[in-house]
Design a protein around this motif. Sequence first.
Motif, PDB file in Angstrom:
ATOM      1  N   LYS A 214      32.489 -14.131  20.759  1.00  0.00           N
ATOM      2  CA  LYS A 214      32.160 -14.645  22.093  1.00  0.00           C
ATOM      3  C   LYS A 214      32.959 -13.904  23.172  1.00  0.00           C
ATOM      4  CE  LYS A 214      31.128 -19.372  20.696  1.00  0.00           C
ATOM      5  NZ  LYS A 214      31.791 -19.727  19.438  1.00  0.00           N
ATOM      6  N   PRO A 215      32.345 -13.681  24.344  1.00  0.00           N
ATOM      7  CA  PRO A 215      33.067 -12.992  25.434  1.00  0.00           C
ATOM      8  C   PRO A 215      34.397 -13.666  25.783  1.00  0.00           C
ATOM      9  CG  PRO A 215      30.742 -13.221  25.980  1.00  0.00           C
ATOM     10  CD  PRO A 215      30.947 -13.957  24.694  1.00  0.00           C
ATOM     11  N   ILE A 216      34.466 -15.001  25.718  1.00  0.00           N
ATOM     12  CA  ILE A 216      35.729 -15.686  26.059  1.00  0.00           C
ATOM     13  C   ILE A 216      36.820 -15.338  25.030  1.00  0.00           C
ATOM     14  CG2 ILE A 216      34.952 -17.842  24.933  1.00  0.00           C
ATOM     15  CD1 ILE A 216      37.432 -17.653  27.837  1.00  0.00           C
ATOM     16  N   GLU A 217      36.405 -15.084  23.779  1.00  0.00           N
ATOM     17  CA  GLU A 217      37.387 -14.713  22.748  1.00  0.00           C
ATOM     18  C   GLU A 217      37.961 -13.325  23.043  1.00  0.00           C
ATOM     19  OE1 GLU A 217      36.203 -16.671  18.636  1.00  0.00           O
ATOM     20  OE2 GLU A 217      34.605 -15.369  19.369  1.00  0.00           O
ATOM     21  N   VAL A 218      37.075 -12.413  23.468  1.00  0.00           N
ATOM     22  CA  VAL A 218      37.532 -11.053  23.796  1.00  0.00           C
ATOM     23  C   VAL A 218      38.470 -11.137  25.000  1.00  0.00           C
ATOM     24  CG1 VAL A 218      36.804  -8.734  24.508  1.00  0.00           C
ATOM     25  CG2 VAL A 218      35.399 -10.042  22.898  1.00  0.00           C
ATOM     26  N   LYS A 219      38.076 -11.927  25.982  1.00  0.00           N
ATOM     27  CA  LYS A 219      38.906 -12.047  27.191  1.00  0.00           C
ATOM     28  C   LYS A 219      40.282 -12.637  26.843  1.00  0.00           C
ATOM     29  CE  LYS A 219      39.475 -14.152  31.611  1.00  0.00           C
ATOM     30  NZ  LYS A 219      39.367 -15.352  32.355  1.00  0.00           N
ATOM     31  N   ALA A 220      40.268 -13.685  26.011  1.00  0.00           N
ATOM     32  CA  ALA A 220      41.531 -14.356  25.663  1.00  0.00           C
ATOM     33  C   ALA A 220      42.469 -13.378  24.945  1.00  0.00           C
ATOM     34  CB  ALA A 220      41.250 -15.572  24.781  1.00  0.00           C
ATOM     35  N   LEU A 369      48.762 -20.983  19.873  1.00  0.00           N
ATOM     36  CA  LEU A 369      47.589 -21.870  19.933  1.00  0.00           C
ATOM     37  C   LEU A 369      46.316 -21.066  20.212  1.00  0.00           C
ATOM     38  CD1 LEU A 369      49.269 -24.749  21.943  1.00  0.00           C
ATOM     39  CD2 LEU A 369      48.330 -24.971  19.634  1.00  0.00           C
ATOM     40  N   ILE A 370      46.460 -20.059  21.072  1.00  0.00           N
ATOM     41  CA  ILE A 370      45.295 -19.216  21.399  1.00  0.00           C
ATOM     42  C   ILE A 370      44.880 -18.389  20.175  1.00  0.00           C
ATOM     43  CG2 ILE A 370      44.595 -17.204  22.792  1.00  0.00           C
ATOM     44  CD1 ILE A 370      46.184 -18.474  25.112  1.00  0.00           C
ATOM     45  N   LEU A 371      45.872 -17.801  19.514  1.00  0.00           N
ATOM     46  CA  LEU A 371      45.548 -16.964  18.346  1.00  0.00           C
ATOM     47  C   LEU A 371      44.933 -17.799  17.228  1.00  0.00           C
ATOM     48  CD1 LEU A 371      48.692 -14.651  18.424  1.00  0.00           C
ATOM     49  CD2 LEU A 371      46.324 -13.971  18.875  1.00  0.00           C
ATOM     50  N   LYS A 372      45.394 -19.029  17.114  1.00  0.00           N
ATOM     51  CA  LYS A 372      44.828 -19.925  16.095  1.00  0.00           C
ATOM     52  C   LYS A 372      43.359 -20.208  16.418  1.00  0.00           C
ATOM     53  CE  LYS A 372      45.988 -24.173  13.643  1.00  0.00           C
ATOM     54  NZ  LYS A 372      45.796 -23.640  12.295  1.00  0.00           N
ATOM     55  N   ALA A 373      43.084 -20.401  17.710  1.00  0.00           N
ATOM     56  CA  ALA A 373      41.699 -20.655  18.120  1.00  0.00           C
ATOM     57  C   ALA A 373      40.815 -19.442  17.843  1.00  0.00           C
ATOM     58  CB  ALA A 373      41.655 -20.989  19.608  1.00  0.00           C
ATOM     59  N   LEU A 374      41.424 -18.255  17.824  1.00  0.00           N
ATOM     60  CA  LEU A 374      40.648 -17.032  17.554  1.00  0.00           C
ATOM     61  C   LEU A 374      40.565 -16.741  16.053  1.00  0.00           C
ATOM     62  CD1 LEU A 374      42.097 -14.712  20.376  1.00  0.00           C
ATOM     63  CD2 LEU A 374      39.952 -15.982  20.397  1.00  0.00           C
ATOM     64  N   ASN A 375      41.070 -17.694  15.255  1.00  0.00           N
ATOM     65  CA  ASN A 375      41.063 -17.557  13.785  1.00  0.00           C
ATOM     66  C   ASN A 375      41.889 -16.382  13.277  1.00  0.00           C
ATOM     67  OD1 ASN A 375      39.632 -19.771  12.834  1.00  0.00           O
ATOM     68  ND2 ASN A 375      37.706 -18.822  13.533  1.00  0.00           N
ATOM     69  N   ILE A 376      42.918 -16.014  14.035  1.00  0.00           N
ATOM     70  CA  ILE A 376      43.846 -14.990  13.545  1.00  0.00           C
ATOM     71  C   ILE A 376      44.809 -15.713  12.604  1.00  0.00           C
ATOM     72  CG2 ILE A 376      45.650 -13.315  14.209  1.00  0.00           C
ATOM     73  CD1 ILE A 376      42.920 -12.560  15.425  1.00  0.00           C
ATOM     74  N   PRO A 377      45.002 -15.207  11.376  1.00  0.00           N
ATOM     75  CA  PRO A 377      45.905 -15.909  10.456  1.00  0.00           C
ATOM     76  C   PRO A 377      47.325 -16.010  11.047  1.00  0.00           C
ATOM     77  CG  PRO A 377      44.755 -14.108   9.350  1.00  0.00           C
ATOM     78  CD  PRO A 377      44.426 -13.996  10.791  1.00  0.00           C
ATOM     79  N   THR A 378      47.974 -17.139  10.829  1.00  0.00           N
ATOM     80  CA  THR A 378      49.291 -17.398  11.436  1.00  0.00           C
ATOM     81  C   THR A 378      50.270 -16.256  11.160  1.00  0.00           C
ATOM     82  OG1 THR A 378      48.828 -19.704  10.985  1.00  0.00           O
ATOM     83  CG2 THR A 378      51.062 -19.188  11.692  1.00  0.00           C
ATOM     84  N   GLU A 379      50.259 -15.728   9.948  1.00  0.00           N
ATOM     85  CA  GLU A 379      51.216 -14.664   9.603  1.00  0.00           C
ATOM     86  C   GLU A 379      50.966 -13.373  10.381  1.00  0.00           C
ATOM     87  OE1 GLU A 379      51.794 -14.008   5.421  1.00  0.00           O
ATOM     88  OE2 GLU A 379      53.412 -15.486   5.529  1.00  0.00           O
ATOM     89  N   MET A 380      49.791 -13.296  11.024  1.00  0.00           N
ATOM     90  CA  MET A 380      49.497 -12.069  11.789  1.00  0.00           C
ATOM     91  C   MET A 380      49.787 -12.226  13.276  1.00  0.00           C
ATOM     92  SD  MET A 380      46.206 -10.273  10.102  1.00  0.00           S
ATOM     93  CE  MET A 380      46.327  -8.872  11.198  1.00  0.00           C
ATOM     94  N   PHE A 381      50.296 -13.387  13.675  1.00  0.00           N
ATOM     95  CA  PHE A 381      50.536 -13.604  15.116  1.00  0.00           C
ATOM     96  C   PHE A 381      51.471 -12.533  15.693  1.00  0.00           C
ATOM     97  CE2 PHE A 381      49.765 -18.497  15.366  1.00  0.00           C
ATOM     98  CZ  PHE A 381      48.456 -18.297  14.945  1.00  0.00           C
ATOM     99  N   ALA A 382      52.573 -12.276  14.978  1.00  0.00           N
ATOM    100  CA  ALA A 382      53.537 -11.291  15.511  1.00  0.00           C
ATOM    101  C   ALA A 382      52.936  -9.885  15.527  1.00  0.00           C
ATOM    102  CB  ALA A 382      54.827 -11.327  14.706  1.00  0.00           C
TER     103      ALA A 382
END
Length: 437
Positions: A214-220, A369-382
């Motif tokens: 979704k465009p909002i995901e790319v923007k976020a 919280l944003i990365l979680k909403a984008l389904n990025i795995p928690t271990e990949m946040f950094a």
Amino acid sequence: MANTVTLTDNRNAKSYDFPILDGALGPSVIDISSLYKDTGMFTFDRGYTSTAMCRSSITFIDGEKGELLHRGYDIAWLAENKIFLDVVYLLLHKKLPDDLELNDFRKELKIRSFINEKMLKLFDAFPDRAHPMAVLQACIATLSTYYSRDMNYDDPKEYMELAIRLVAKLPTLAAFYYRHVMGYPIVYPDLDRGFTENFLYMMRSFPHSHVNIKPIEVKALDTLLMLHADHEQNASTTTVRTVGSTHSHPYSCISAGIGALWGHAHGGANESVIKQLEMIGSVENVDKYIKKAKDKDDPFRLMGFGHRVYKNYDPRAKVLKGLRNQLIDEIGIDSNLIKVANRIEEIALTDDYFISRNLYPNVDFNSGLILKALNIPTEMFAVMFVMGRAPGWMAQWMELKEQANVKIVRPRQLYIGPKDITPEHVGPKDVELKSRK
Ligand code: ACO
């Protein structure tokens, strides 16, 4: 007479003058480079809380006001009006691109987004649960082996190429490793997609199926990357500059910077925030954990709160909070975690413990919280933090290369160990004689 500060040694009533240097913005600094020569003493500054380690024209932070400027542009304005690649260009080329320049820059990044296939074999060497930050550190160190020979690191054109390569290849490496761990087929960069959308595509796509981005995901994600692009002399950037001061390969400097960023007091905090919110679990438990955070005898800290420089609301956290709310409206975020986060913020912003210590939410509080909403795995946040910060690190490394009289970073210490207690003093000559017997 130039402005000076006078230091008086009360033991012998001797006085020494040190020049005061004024920057374009921010506090002046006392130039103490002759301190040891003049006085025979060093300064003691745990964690460099009062030490400027370099001159820089890249980023300015006013921690009291909560202001962040990149090459003179306010971060809130950039977030509102520009995309991540504009800021990458700004950091590397010292100016914002026009439309043509941005287009060419985009093309250059796309061309360089592929990695040598031999590097894929590296992934097999790691255990299944290897942390992606450790893997990324190894990958970037490995990348230096592909760009070592015949390179002239004193040529600005060559180090600009190294910077662009790094920014371009990081999303590919990150996505490839994720696919490798999951056992999914590797997805190559799609040159028809923009930088940020392409990363989500490489993470999510499967052969012969439609990928929903979704465009909002790319923007976020794009805004999040931009907000992490540079932050003057923080721990990881200082690491990059420190390693750079020894004239090491730039990717070796970046690999060291990734190591510094991984820690939960720095870039690893976004992962820790989510884990902490999940541990707290419900709004009813928040008071208990706030009490723990305030207890001097308890090492527990509220992750995503506090900052060495910001003594006000982190301007990046403000932008992310707006983005987070937009995501809640458009795609939904785990509402229980949001409730817990909101309650923590509400208490922290009104509680005397946090107010008196200027502990405000930092960039990591909402980024998880944003990365979680984008389904990025928690271990990949950094890892997302690394993708955002890489241009800043390279801009700082390039600035170091451009500056004359760069000194190897080599701080001193206040030694508190035993004095010489060797039973029989052995000098270098004695060692040589004894070993010959
Ligand atoms: N929760 C509870 N108390 C805190 C917190 C926190 N998150 N942060 C600081 N404090 C308290 C300390 O206990 C100390 O109290 P005291 O004066 O009574 O001893 C006081 O506030 C000052 O703390 P320091 O650790 O001295 O501050 P410093 O500038 O060295 O540390 C840091 C900054 C590391 C960010 C710290 O606030 C922290 O650990 N925060 C949590 C981790 C985090 O969110 N890190 C991300 C930072 S942003 C980034 O790197 C992108």
